[in-house]
Write an enzyme that holds these catalytic residues in place. Structure first.
Site, PDB file in Angstrom:
ATOM      1  NE  ARG A 127      45.768  11.451  93.411  1.00 15.01           N
ATOM      2  CZ  ARG A 127      46.220  10.129  93.636  1.00 15.01           C
ATOM      3  NH1 ARG A 127      47.293   9.796  93.828  1.00 15.01           N
ATOM      4  NH2 ARG A 127      45.454   9.357  93.952  1.00 15.01           N
ATOM      5  CE  LYS A 149      41.093  28.864  78.062  1.00 13.08           C
ATOM      6  NZ  LYS A 149      40.102  29.441  77.059  1.00 13.08           N
ATOM      7  CD  GLU A 191      44.138  32.671  67.292  1.00 16.59           C
ATOM      8  OE1 GLU A 191      43.689  33.397  68.035  1.00 16.59           O
ATOM      9  OE2 GLU A 191      43.442  31.627  66.986  1.00 16.59           O
ATOM     10  CE  LYS A 233      46.445  32.449  76.016  1.00 13.28           C
ATOM     11  NZ  LYS A 233      46.319  31.434  75.153  1.00 13.28           N
ATOM     12  CD  GLU A 243      37.557  32.169  78.548  1.00 16.73           C
ATOM     13  OE1 GLU A 243      38.618  31.383  78.269  1.00 16.73           O
ATOM     14  OE2 GLU A 243      36.519  32.155  78.002  1.00 16.73           O
ATOM     15  NE  ARG A 247      42.931  31.967  79.192  1.00 16.97           N
ATOM     16  CZ  ARG A 247      43.900  31.183  79.602  1.00 16.97           C
ATOM     17  NH1 ARG A 247      44.231  30.924  80.903  1.00 16.97           N
ATOM     18  NH2 ARG A 247      44.363  30.388  78.625  1.00 16.97           N
ATOM     19  CG  ASN A 251      37.175  33.078  73.556  1.00 16.21           C
ATOM     20  OD1 ASN A 251      37.830  32.255  72.803  1.00 16.21           O
ATOM     21  ND2 ASN A 251      36.628  32.939  74.610  1.00 16.21           N
ATOM     22  CG  HIS A 254      38.059  32.730  68.764  1.00 11.98           C
ATOM     23  ND1 HIS A 254      39.135  33.776  68.379  1.00 11.98           N
ATOM     24  CD2 HIS A 254      39.230  31.580  69.108  1.00 11.98           C
ATOM     25  CE1 HIS A 254      40.185  33.382  68.128  1.00 11.98           C
ATOM     26  NE2 HIS A 254      40.507  32.050  68.568  1.00 11.98           N
ATOM     27  CG  HIS A 258      34.976  28.443  67.958  1.00 13.48           C
ATOM     28  ND1 HIS A 258      34.882  28.922  69.299  1.00 13.48           N
ATOM     29  CD2 HIS A 258      36.042  28.223  67.587  1.00 13.48           C
ATOM     30  CE1 HIS A 258      36.011  29.046  69.684  1.00 13.48           C
ATOM     31  NE2 HIS A 258      37.007  28.411  68.736  1.00 13.48           N
ATOM     32  CG  HIS A 271      41.419  28.028  65.346  1.00 15.01           C
ATOM     33  ND1 HIS A 271      40.418  27.978  65.826  1.00 15.01           N
ATOM     34  CD2 HIS A 271      42.413  28.879  66.130  1.00 15.01           C
ATOM     35  CE1 HIS A 271      40.216  29.005  66.795  1.00 15.01           C
ATOM     36  NE2 HIS A 271      41.507  29.490  67.134  1.00 15.01           N
TER      37      HIS A 271
HETATM   38  N1  NAD Z   1      45.373  25.490  74.685  1.00 13.78           N
HETATM   39  C1  NAD Z   1      45.138  26.640  74.247  1.00 13.78           C
HETATM   40  O1  NAD Z   1      44.962  27.685  74.947  1.00 13.78           O
HETATM   41  C2  NAD Z   1      44.822  26.734  72.605  1.00 13.78           C
HETATM   42  C3  NAD Z   1      44.764  27.760  71.895  1.00 13.78           C
HETATM   43  C4  NAD Z   1      44.632  27.607  70.591  1.00 13.78           C
HETATM   44  C5  NAD Z   1      44.596  26.604  69.996  1.00 13.78           C
HETATM   45  N2  NAD Z   1      44.674  25.443  70.586  1.00 13.78           N
HETATM   46  C6  NAD Z   1      44.463  24.156  70.086  1.00 13.78           C
HETATM   47  O2  NAD Z   1      45.743  23.862  69.199  1.00 13.78           O
HETATM   48  C7  NAD Z   1      45.428  23.096  68.191  1.00 13.78           C
HETATM   49  C8  NAD Z   1      45.781  23.640  66.811  1.00 13.78           C
HETATM   50  O3  NAD Z   1      47.315  23.977  66.942  1.00 13.78           O
HETATM   51  P1  NAD Z   1      48.030  24.148  65.806  1.00 13.78           P
HETATM   52  O4  NAD Z   1      47.508  25.103  64.769  1.00 13.78           O
HETATM   53  O5  NAD Z   1      49.558  24.410  66.244  1.00 13.78           O
HETATM   54  O6  NAD Z   1      47.907  22.641  64.966  1.00 13.78           O
HETATM   55  P2  NAD Z   1      48.813  21.318  64.866  1.00 13.78           P
HETATM   56  O7  NAD Z   1      49.353  21.030  66.246  1.00 13.78           O
HETATM   57  O8  NAD Z   1      47.843  20.480  64.281  1.00 13.78           O
HETATM   58  O9  NAD Z   1      50.122  21.715  63.597  1.00 13.78           O
HETATM   59  C9  NAD Z   1      49.896  22.006  62.546  1.00 13.78           C
HETATM   60  C10 NAD Z   1      50.365  21.040  61.579  1.00 13.78           C
HETATM   61  O10 NAD Z   1      51.811  21.632  61.525  1.00 13.78           O
HETATM   62  C11 NAD Z   1      52.743  20.645  61.673  1.00 13.78           C
HETATM   63  N3  NAD Z   1      53.857  21.342  62.201  1.00 13.78           N
HETATM   64  C12 NAD Z   1      54.012  21.659  63.210  1.00 13.78           C
HETATM   65  N4  NAD Z   1      55.182  22.152  63.658  1.00 13.78           N
HETATM   66  C13 NAD Z   1      55.732  22.450  62.562  1.00 13.78           C
HETATM   67  C14 NAD Z   1      57.198  22.622  61.956  1.00 13.78           C
HETATM   68  N5  NAD Z   1      57.781  23.465  62.805  1.00 13.78           N
HETATM   69  N6  NAD Z   1      57.556  22.468  60.704  1.00 13.78           N
HETATM   70  C15 NAD Z   1      56.665  21.798  59.859  1.00 13.78           C
HETATM   71  N7  NAD Z   1      55.311  21.170  60.121  1.00 13.78           N
HETATM   72  C16 NAD Z   1      55.090  21.438  61.617  1.00 13.78           C
HETATM   73  C17 NAD Z   1      51.876  19.599  62.381  1.00 13.78           C
HETATM   74  O11 NAD Z   1      52.481  18.357  62.290  1.00 13.78           O
HETATM   75  C18 NAD Z   1      50.411  19.787  61.911  1.00 13.78           C
HETATM   76  O12 NAD Z   1      50.311  18.918  60.805  1.00 13.78           O
HETATM   77  C19 NAD Z   1      44.023  22.675  68.367  1.00 13.78           C
HETATM   78  O13 NAD Z   1      43.787  21.556  68.866  1.00 13.78           O
HETATM   79  C20 NAD Z   1      43.373  23.869  69.285  1.00 13.78           C
HETATM   80  O14 NAD Z   1      42.316  23.506  69.861  1.00 13.78           O
HETATM   81  C21 NAD Z   1      44.665  25.389  72.127  1.00 13.78           C
HETATM   82 ZN    ZN Z   2      42.093  30.908  68.208  1.00  9.24          ZN
END
Ligand code: NAD
Ligand code: ZN
Length: 374
Positions: A127, A149, A191, A233, A243, A247, A251, A254, A258, A271
C-alpha cells in the site's frame, strides 16, 4: 546534509508530500546526496540492462558508503511494450521473495519507463513505500520524474493504469546524459522548449542564446535548463497536482503529437519528436486564430530545429502511414484528453502564454495540420 554549492535544488511544494529535486554534475558519486532520503536498511533499485551496466555500481558505491544496507536490484526489459502488468509483477515477485518490508526504499535508475513503473510499484507495494527517482534521460529529468504521475500501459492504451504518487526525492546527475543517444537528447529538448512556449518567454530567449552549447552537453547550461524546466513543472504541479486545471497546459502539442505517435505505431518518432511536430501544429493553429505572428512561428521553428527536433512530417512518413489531416484529426479525437466529446486543445495566446480551448473549428484544425505535412 551539506549540499555543495554547485548543486541547484528545486522544491516541489505539496505540503506533507513536498520533496527536493537536486540537479548537478557528478551527483551519483556524492554519497551525501544519494543518501539523503534513506532511513531504512532495505533498498530496491529498479533499472534496465543498459543503464545498470553504466551506472549501477557507482550508485551502489555511493549508497553504501559508511552504511550497512541490503540492496536488491531488479532489471526490467527495455521498451514501451514492456511497460506492462506482467513486467510490473516481476518487481513485486522480487520484493516479496526477498521479504522487503513496508519501510523499504525503492529507487528508479533510468528513463521514463523505469521511472513510471518503479513509481507505480512503490505506490502499490504494501500500500505504498518510499521511492526516489534518479532519471537518466533528458525527458525523464525535465518531465516524467517530477510530479508524481506513475503507471503502466494496457494493451488498449498508454498509461491507462497508474497512480499519482510522489517520490521522496529526485536526483539529477547531468553527466549521465553523455551516454544518451543524440536523438534522445533532442526528444528531451522538445519538452524543455515546451515550458518556454507555454509560460516563459524569457526562457525561450535564454534557450535561443544557449541551445548550441546545451545540446553539446555543456554541464553548466544543462544544469541551468533542467533547473528552469523542473521549476516550471514543480510550480504547475504545486498549483494543480491532479490535473484539474493548469497541469493540462503541459499537454501543449501533445494532442497532435499523440495522434502522430499512434498512427505511426510508436515506431517512427520518439515521443519528443512527435511532440515537436505537434507543437508546430499548435503554433500554426494559434496563428490562424490571430494569436501569434509569422515571426514567432519562424523563431519557434528555428529553436526546435537547432535542438535537432523535426518540425514537420516527411512526405514519406505521411504516405507510408496515411497521415492525412483527416486521419490525424480522427486520431486526436481518440486521445484521452477529449473531455465530454469536445476536443480540448492547448494553444498559445502569445509566445510564453498558453490558453485552453475547446471551441476551435474543425476546418482550422485541419488547415494547421496540413501545413506540417510535406
Ligand atoms: N510520468 C510522467 O509524467 C511522464 C511524462 C512524460 C513521459 N512519461 C513516460 O516516459 C516514458 C518515456 O521515457 P524516456 O523518453 O525516458 O524513454 P526510456 O525510458 O525508454 O529511455 C530511452 C532509451 O534510453 C536508454 N537510456 C536511458 N538513460 C540512458 C543513459 N543515461 N545512457 C544511455 N542510454 C540510456 C534507455 O535504456 C532507453 O533505451 C514513456 O513511457 C512515457 O509514457 C511519463
Ligand atoms: Zn510529453
Amino acid at each position: 546534509m551539506t549540499i555543495n554549492n554547485s548543486i541547484k535544488t528545486v522544491n516541489v511544494a505539496l505540503g506533507k508530500s513536498s520533496y527536493p529535486i537536486h540537479i548537478g554534475s557528478g551527483l551519483l558519486h556524492q554519497a551525501d546526496v544519494v543518501q539523503t532520503p534513506i532511513n531504512t536498511k532495505q533498498i530496491c533499485i529498479v533499472s534496465n540492462r543498459v543503464i545498470a551496466d553504466l551506472y549501477l555500481s557507482t550508485l551502489t558505491d555511493s549508497l553504501t558508503k559508511d552504511k550497512d544496507l541490503i540492496i536488491e536490484t531488479v532489471i526490467l526489459p527495455e521498451g514501451e511494450t514492456n511497460k506492462n502488468q506482467t513486467v510490473l509483477n516481476t518487481i513485486f515477485d522480487q520484493l516479496i521473495e526477498t521479504q522487503f518490508s513496508r519501510d523499504c526504499l525503492m529507487i528508479a535508475l533510468g528513463g521514463g519507463i523505469v521511472g513510471d513503473m518503479t513509481g507505480f510499484a512503490a505506490a502499490c507495494y504494501q500500500r505504498g513505500v518510499d521511492f526516489m527517482q534518479i532519471p537518466t534521460t533528458l525527458l525523464a529529468q525535465v518531465d516524467s520524474s517530477v510530479g508524481g504521475k506513475t503507471g503502466i500501459n494496457h494493451r488498449l492504451g498508454k498509461n491507462l493504469i497508474g497512480a499519482f504518487y510522489q517520490p521522496q526525492a529526485v536526483i539529477i546527475d547531468t553527466d549521465v546524459l553523455r551516454s544518451l543517444p543524440k536523438r534522445e537528447i533532442a526528444a528531451g529538448m522538445a519538452e524543455v522548449i515546451k515550458y518556454g512556449f507555454i509560460r516563459d518567454k524569457n526562457f525561450l530567449h535564454r534557450l535561443d542564446d544557449t541551445i548550441d552549447d546545451t545540446i553539446q552537453l555543456s554541464p553548466e547550461y544543462l544544469a541551468e535548463i533542467i533547473h528552469t524546466s523542473c521549476q516550471h513543472k514543480a510550480d504547475i504541479v504545486a498549483n494543480d497536482e491532479k490535473e484539474k486545471g493548469e497541469r493540462a497546459t503541459l499537454n501543449f502539442g501533445h494532442t497532435f503529437g499523440h495522434a502522430i505517435e499512434a498512427l505511426t505505431e510508436y515506431k517512427t518518432y520518439l515521443h519528443g519528436e512527435a511532440i515537436a511536430i505537434g507543437m508546430m501544429m499548435a503554433l500554426d493553429l494559434s496563428h490562424l486564430l490571430g494569436k501569434i505572428t509569422e515571426t514567432d512561428i519562424a523563431f519557434a521553428e528555428q529553436l526546435l530545429q537547432r535542438a535537432n527536433c523535426p518540425t514537420r512530417l516527411t512526405k514519406t512518413d505521411a504516405d507510408n502511414f496515411n497521415l492525412s489531416p483527416d486521419n490525424i484529426y480522427q486520431a486526436m479525437q481518440r486521445d484521452k484528453k477529449v473531455a465530454k466529446g469536445k476536443l480540448k486543445l492547448i494553444l498559445l495566446e502569445k509566445l510564453g502564454k498558453s490558453m485552453i480551448r475547446d471551441d476551435i473549428d474543425k476546418a482550422l484544425i485541419l488547415q494547421a495540420i496540413a501545413k506540417r505535412i510535406n
